[in-house]
Structures are given as C-alpha cells and as structure tokens.
Design a protein around this motif. Structure first.
Motif, PDB file in Angstrom:
ATOM      1  N   THR A  89      38.527  20.969  36.676  1.00 51.86           N
ATOM      2  CA  THR A  89      38.281  22.347  37.098  1.00 51.86           C
ATOM      3  C   THR A  89      39.581  23.062  37.441  1.00 51.86           C
ATOM      4  O   THR A  89      39.792  24.221  37.047  1.00 51.86           O
ATOM      5  CB  THR A  89      37.343  22.377  38.307  1.00 51.86           C
TER       6      THR A  89
ATOM      7  N   GLU B 157      33.086  27.541  37.614  1.00 43.80           N
ATOM      8  CA  GLU B 157      33.771  26.545  36.803  1.00 43.80           C
ATOM      9  C   GLU B 157      33.435  25.128  37.233  1.00 43.80           C
ATOM     10  O   GLU B 157      33.359  24.222  36.401  1.00 43.80           O
ATOM     11  CB  GLU B 157      35.283  26.767  36.864  1.00 43.80           C
TER      12      GLU B 157
ATOM     13  N   THR C 285      30.245  24.436  35.664  1.00 43.14           N
ATOM     14  CA  THR C 285      30.396  24.350  34.218  1.00 43.14           C
ATOM     15  C   THR C 285      31.000  23.020  33.804  1.00 43.14           C
ATOM     16  O   THR C 285      30.529  22.372  32.863  1.00 43.14           O
ATOM     17  CB  THR C 285      31.283  25.507  33.706  1.00 43.14           C
ATOM     18  N   VAL C 286      32.045  22.580  34.499  1.00 44.39           N
ATOM     19  CA  VAL C 286      32.693  21.312  34.158  1.00 44.39           C
ATOM     20  C   VAL C 286      31.779  20.130  34.460  1.00 44.39           C
ATOM     21  O   VAL C 286      31.656  19.201  33.660  1.00 44.39           O
ATOM     22  CB  VAL C 286      34.030  21.182  34.924  1.00 44.39           C
TER      23      VAL C 286
ATOM     24  N   ASN D 196      30.677  24.718  28.761  1.00 43.30           N
ATOM     25  CA  ASN D 196      31.872  23.930  29.053  1.00 43.30           C
ATOM     26  C   ASN D 196      32.625  23.554  27.791  1.00 43.30           C
ATOM     27  O   ASN D 196      33.857  23.449  27.797  1.00 43.30           O
ATOM     28  CB  ASN D 196      31.488  22.664  29.824  1.00 43.30           C
TER      29      ASN D 196
ATOM     30  N   SER E 239      28.783  18.402  29.543  1.00 44.22           N
ATOM     31  CA  SER E 239      29.534  18.084  30.750  1.00 44.22           C
ATOM     32  C   SER E 239      30.773  17.258  30.412  1.00 44.22           C
ATOM     33  O   SER E 239      30.773  16.449  29.479  1.00 44.22           O
ATOM     34  CB  SER E 239      28.650  17.317  31.729  1.00 44.22           C
ATOM     35  N   SER E 240      31.831  17.451  31.194  1.00 45.21           N
ATOM     36  CA  SER E 240      33.035  16.649  31.017  1.00 45.21           C
ATOM     37  C   SER E 240      32.818  15.205  31.445  1.00 45.21           C
ATOM     38  O   SER E 240      33.653  14.350  31.141  1.00 45.21           O
ATOM     39  CB  SER E 240      34.188  17.258  31.830  1.00 45.21           C
TER      40      SER E 240
ATOM     41  N   MET F 215      38.538  23.764  25.909  1.00 45.40           N
ATOM     42  CA  MET F 215      37.671  24.278  26.971  1.00 45.40           C
ATOM     43  C   MET F 215      37.910  25.767  27.192  1.00 45.40           C
ATOM     44  O   MET F 215      36.970  26.531  27.438  1.00 45.40           O
ATOM     45  CB  MET F 215      37.895  23.488  28.257  1.00 45.40           C
TER      46      MET F 215
ATOM     47  N   ARG G 243      35.497  29.366  26.681  1.00 48.65           N
ATOM     48  CA  ARG G 243      35.347  30.378  27.724  1.00 48.65           C
ATOM     49  C   ARG G 243      35.946  31.726  27.331  1.00 48.65           C
ATOM     50  O   ARG G 243      35.844  32.688  28.102  1.00 48.65           O
ATOM     51  CB  ARG G 243      36.030  29.892  29.008  1.00 48.65           C
TER      52      ARG G 243
END
Length: 631
Positions: free
Chosen positions: A95, A149, A152-153, A340, A352-353, A474, A478
């Motif tokens: 993040t 964020e 999102t991550v 993401n 997802s990361s 990433m 965005r």
C-alpha cells in the motif's frame, strides 16, 4: 455418488485461488455456510457469494483471524495455530509503495501560469488546479486514498463515492468496503464499461433497545432517461414517497407533468437537458434511492436488485427531500471502482495482492506453530531418569538450579531438541523468502536486507526490478480512477453551482502519485546537473526531477521563479540578445527602472568658413597699418 462426483468440478474465476481451502470451496464449490453466513444471505446474488466470502477470508488473514474461521472445519485444535501478522505487513508495505511518498492533483498547462508566455488557458488551468488542491486539503484526500488503497491491495477492490453536500457547500468523498458494492453489470459488457445501476447494500443488526428488527439498507444510483419533475408526497399508506408534479388545468385541458428546471422536449417527445460540462444536450440523468427493508419482509426469492419497493422505507436528506428516485441533475454515476490489478477481459474485479501467497502464509503459520512448540522443549528439556532412586514413587520436576539425588546406578538423560528448532527456524526463513519472491517484494523493499551490500544506486535499482514491475502494473490499473476522481469533483462542484466554479471548464486533471523507492540522490543530482549544464533539459524538468527524489521543493513553479530571480548572468545574456529592459526585468521578477530624460544639448555658435575667416583677419590687420601711417 455419481451426482457429487459430477458436481465437484474445477471452478476457475477471480477467486479460485482460494479453492484449496475446504473452508472456502466445498464439494459443490461453495463457501462454508457457518463460516460465511453473510455470503449466503437471501438478498445476495448467487454470482456474488464467492466474492463476498473471499473478502471475509482475506480480511481474516489481515487481522490474524484465520484460525477462528478454520475452527468451523478443524474444530478447537485450529486455535493453537500461531499468526504473527505477515499478511498485514505485506498489505501495508505494498500500500505504501503504490501510494508513493505524496499524492498531488495536477492540471496540464497550469505550470505555464505566471511566465512570459502566460495566456488565458494557462491562467484557467492554474485556477482549476488551485481549487482542486484546496478541496483535497479540506476533504483529507490523502487519508481517503490510504483507506481505499489498503482495501484495494488487501481485498482486490476499492470503491470511492462522491456526492455534493449542500450544507458544507463542497464535494464529499467517501470510501466503501467492496463487500457493500453491487454493480449491475451488462452481460455484453467487457467489464470496463460503466454500469447503469449501482447498489450499496448491507445489513443492520437488530437493535433491541430501540425495538428495531434486523434490516437491510440499500443505496442505489441509477442512470436512466430524464423524466418529469417530482416532489415530496405520500402514498395510500401515508408512506413518504416522491410524486409527479402536475400543472394547473386550464381551458378544459387536464393537468400535465411539469418539466424540471432547464429541461426541454425535443421533436420526438424526449426530455433533454444541457449540463454545464457538456456542449450537447443529454437524455440521461442519475436517480438516487436510499431505502431500508425489514429482513422479515423479504419472503420471496429476491436479491439486491429486485427488492420489493412497496416494503421500502425511504430516507430523507438534509434538505428534506425524500430519497425515492431523486433526480441528482447529473448524467454520470459518481462511483469509482478501483481494481487492484488489471482485470482480465470480460472481468470487472481485481485480485488481491495476497491471493497467490496464501498457501505460503498457511505453511508459515504451521511452521511458526511448530517452532513455538519446539522452543518450549528447548527451554525446558525433556529428562529421563533411569536406575535406582531413593524413592521410586517420587515425582520430579525440572527447573533452573534443581538438584536430583539418585541412588546407586541412577542416571539422568536429556533429550536435545535445539537442532530441530534451528531447522524449523531455517524453514521459516525459506518460506518468507518464497513469499517475498512470489509477491514480487524483494528483501530491500521489505527492509530485511543489509543496505551495505549495495555499493551504488545502480545495484539498488537492479534489486528493486521486481518491485518496479509490480507497482507499474498496479498503477496502470489505477490510472483511469486517478483521472476520474478530479473530473467528477469538477462536475459536482458545477452541479452544486458553487460560486468559485461558475464559468470554469472541466479540464483534464490527474491524481499524480509520488516516488516509491529509495533513490541515490547524489547520483541523480550529478545526472541532472550535467544534463542542465549541457542544455539538454529545461530548468523545469530539472527541478521536477529533484522534487521526485525527495528534495524539499514544495512548489516547482515557485522554486523556478526564485532561481530566475537570482540568475543575473542569464539576465545579462538576455539583455544582450534582446536589448529590451522590460523583458529582462520580467525574467528577474522585478520592475524595469524608469529611463532618465536626456540632458538638453547646447550647440556652440555657428562658425563661418575658415578660409573666409582667415582672409577677413588679414584685411583687418592691413587696415590698422594704413591708419597708423596716416596718423
């Protein structure tokens, strides 16, 4: 048996990474109902069940609560597992990198304001940029970005909601958990198109103190055709609703629906509206509905998009307007979905990361648990007493300074377990390296490497290669949201008729994210200095380059103005080239001195021809001699 064998098919979707966990995917490929009751609510669409369960599972990893969910399958033994916060550390690290050191709203052309080439467009761009940055300060934009964020991550998706606040007279920015976000996607959409209808829905628990049952709240934004004007009213049950506004009947004509302000009817009978940010009339507007249902009233098989409107209780905004398809006078849904990762073709959701590292985290948790148990036997070793003792019935407890008195032939044997503990710790380090490699987070990015091993900035840059590729992809995902956010802010200010924004155009602006990696500042400074001296880059580019690597330059344009004000050698060269004092003074940021009036020129008396003058003098001398002789 044949039925279940055919039902156990391989499900491959955006959340199939979690299929390895029986908790998430049972024989039918569906999440466990006891662990994920929210995903199986009657109003949740079937297509969103796996998504909501995945969000809860990922949130459990972030909060060190996977053991609590696993207990639904494994029983109480799952609570013995250790979770030391590695997933949360990965989420926080990624993040911070994807956000960068700072976030700034920029408008192209604003950097030209205040220079010798200033024109109206540059001044307008600078005005819009200033207003956007003032809004960002008032609305705490960096904090909102961090909130979104991190969701999102960690979860794969984030959501912004913007709306005009008439009381505060500014655009408000909210962040929503993606588990509350239910867009109605067109089957023919490729996933990147804007949906025409978006729901935010969540359950409200029972409130016994206020005698309120369990309820469902849903906020809907619907882009639809413009309809006649409506106003507050009530239905047959005295429930507040919005009703059409009718004109007074006249000349025997019945009452007719009244058009909204600024609306017109075209030749085909459709209502059109001209918005401040558009040059062409639009046929669409957005309607807002905010309603609550009692869960007990949702008897029929319904979902979030087909709730019975006759059972709804509509909310009221601060101006007393019933939020039952309230016309917002805007032709765009002010919702921004932030994936993401770049979605697959036809997909809407990001990933997802943590998704591809979860199995490593599970192995890491098991190894940490085994290491914790092994450390107990290392600190308190296992002893075996053999031979004759003084009392065969005596029980022994070992501890620091403890002395055992044994009989003839007695002995004590210690079981050495430190070797096993060392191997477990080495295995933990290997798993952490594997997780970092899979997540594309090198050790230098996690702060676990020795900085002394990098002799130059170039070596550091090579080590950060995987992180650069990760953050670039990433930020690409965005990029569209970073452009939509300031665009929607400008439009909403104009829709709210804020006096500072009246007459201003909607300009292309972008949320720019700062640098995210440590930089060899000395090497960059040397590079910029050589390029500037050679004249291959401008002063503006040089200052911005230094600003990107962390030099304390708050405003690039202001810094350039200060530099020019002290560039006397450059000013002298400019004076020689142009010969215009006004241009030189403008370059230095000063006023040109007034030119002094030239002194009056005094000419000497007129002089005759030198030859004639000499002859005249000779004649005069001869006359004087003649006079003397006569005398």
């Amino acid at each position: 048996m044949g039925f279940f064998a055919s039902a156990r098919a391989a499900i491959i979707d955006r959340w199939s990474t979690f299929n390895y966990k029986p908790l998430y995917s049972d024989n039918l490929g569906m999440p466990n109902r006891r662990a994920f009751p929210e995903a199986h609510a009657t109003w949740v669409p079937a297509a969103d069940e796996r998504r909501l369960a995945a969000y809860k599972l990922l949130q459990a990893y972030d909060n060190n609560q996977v053991a609590e969910l696993s207990a639904f399958i494994e029983g109480d033994a799952a609570h013995d597992k250790r979770e030391f916060g590695d997933p949360a550390m990965y989420v926080d690290t990624i993040t911070s990198y994807v956000l960068g050191e700072e976030q700034t709203i920029t408008v192209p052309g604003a950097e030209n304001a205040g220079t010798s080439t200033t024109d109206t467009d540059a001044a307008t761009a600078e005005r819009v940029q200033t207003l956007l940055r003032e809004w960002a300060d008032e609305e705490l934009l960096p904090m909102r970005l961090l909130q979104t964020e991190r969701k999102t991550v960690g979860l794969g998706d984030g959501v912004y909601l913007l709306h005009w606040d008439a009381d505060k007279q500014r655009v408000r920015l909210k962040t929503f958990d993606p588990g509350f976000y239910f867009p109605i996607l067109d089957e023919d959409s490729d996933g990147s198109d804007f949906p025409d209808r978006v729901h935010f829905a969540w359950e409200l628990p029972e409130d016994k103190a206020r005698r309120l049952p369990a309820r469902l709240r849903r906020i809907t934004y619907h882009l639809d055709w413009i309809r006649p004007q409506t106003a507050n009213g009530v239905d047959r049950t005295s429930r507040p609703v919005r009703a059409p506004v009718l004109s007074e009947p006249s000349d025997g004509q019945p009452a007719q629906p009244v058009l909204g302000r600024g609306d017109t009817v075209d030749g085909n009978g459709y209502i059109t509206r001209l918005y401040p940010w558009s040059e062409r009339p639009s046929y669409k507007t957005v309607y807002l509905t905010d309603a609550i249902w009692e869960l007990g009233d949702l008897k029929a098989p319904v979902d979030v998009d087909s709730l019975p409107m006759d059972k709804a209780q509509f909310a009221t905004n601060g101006q007393g307007e019933v939020l039952d398809q309230l016309d917002l006078y805007q032709d765009f849904i002010p919702v921004i979905h932030v994936p993401n990762t770049v979605p697959e073709p036809g997909e809407h959701w990001g990933q997802s990361s943590l998704a591809k590292v979860l199995q490593v985290f599970d192995e890491l948790s098991s190894s940490d648990t085994d290491s914790s148990k092994a450390s107990a036997t290392t600190g308190s070793p296992i002893l075996a007493i053999s031979g004759q003792s003084l009392n065969r019935q005596q029980q022994y407890e070992s501890g620091p300074g403890m002395v055992f008195t044994l009989g003839e032939g007695g002995s004590i044997t210690s079981v050495e377990t430190s070797g096993n503990l060392a191997e477990l710790r080495n295995h933990v380090h290997d798993l952490k390296d594997r997780a970092a490699t899979t997540a594309r987070l090198p050790a230098v990015a996690l702060g676990t490497s020795d900085p002394a091993q990098f002799g130059s900035g170039y070596q550091l840059e090579l080590a950060l290669g995987p992180l650069d590729a990760l953050i670039s992809s990433m930020r690409l995902a965005r990029d569209h949201a970073d452009r939509l956010l300031p665009k929607f802010v400008q439009r909403l200010f104009q829709a709210g008729q804020h006096p500072d924004w009246i007459g201003l155009p909607v300009l292309p602006a972008k949320l720019v994210r700062g640098a995210y990696t440590p930089t060899d500042k000395a090497a960059v400074l040397e590079e910029v200095t050589k390029a500037r001296t050679a004249g291959v880059i401008s002063l503006e580019t040089a200052v911005r380059k230094l600003q990107e690597i962390g030099w304390p330059i708050e405003d690039a344009e202001e810094e350039i103005t200060r530099i020019d004000a002290r560039s006397f050698e450059a000013a002298r060269a400019l004076a020689d080239a142009l010969g215009n004092p006004d241009e030189v003074a403008n370059f230095l940021g000063r006023e040109a001195p007034d030119e002094p009036e030239p002194p009056t020129v005094v000419l000497p008396p007129a002089v005759a021809d030198p030859l004639a003058l000499e002859q005249g003098q000779d004649n005069a001398a001869a006359g004087e001699q003649g006079s003397g002789g006569n005398a």
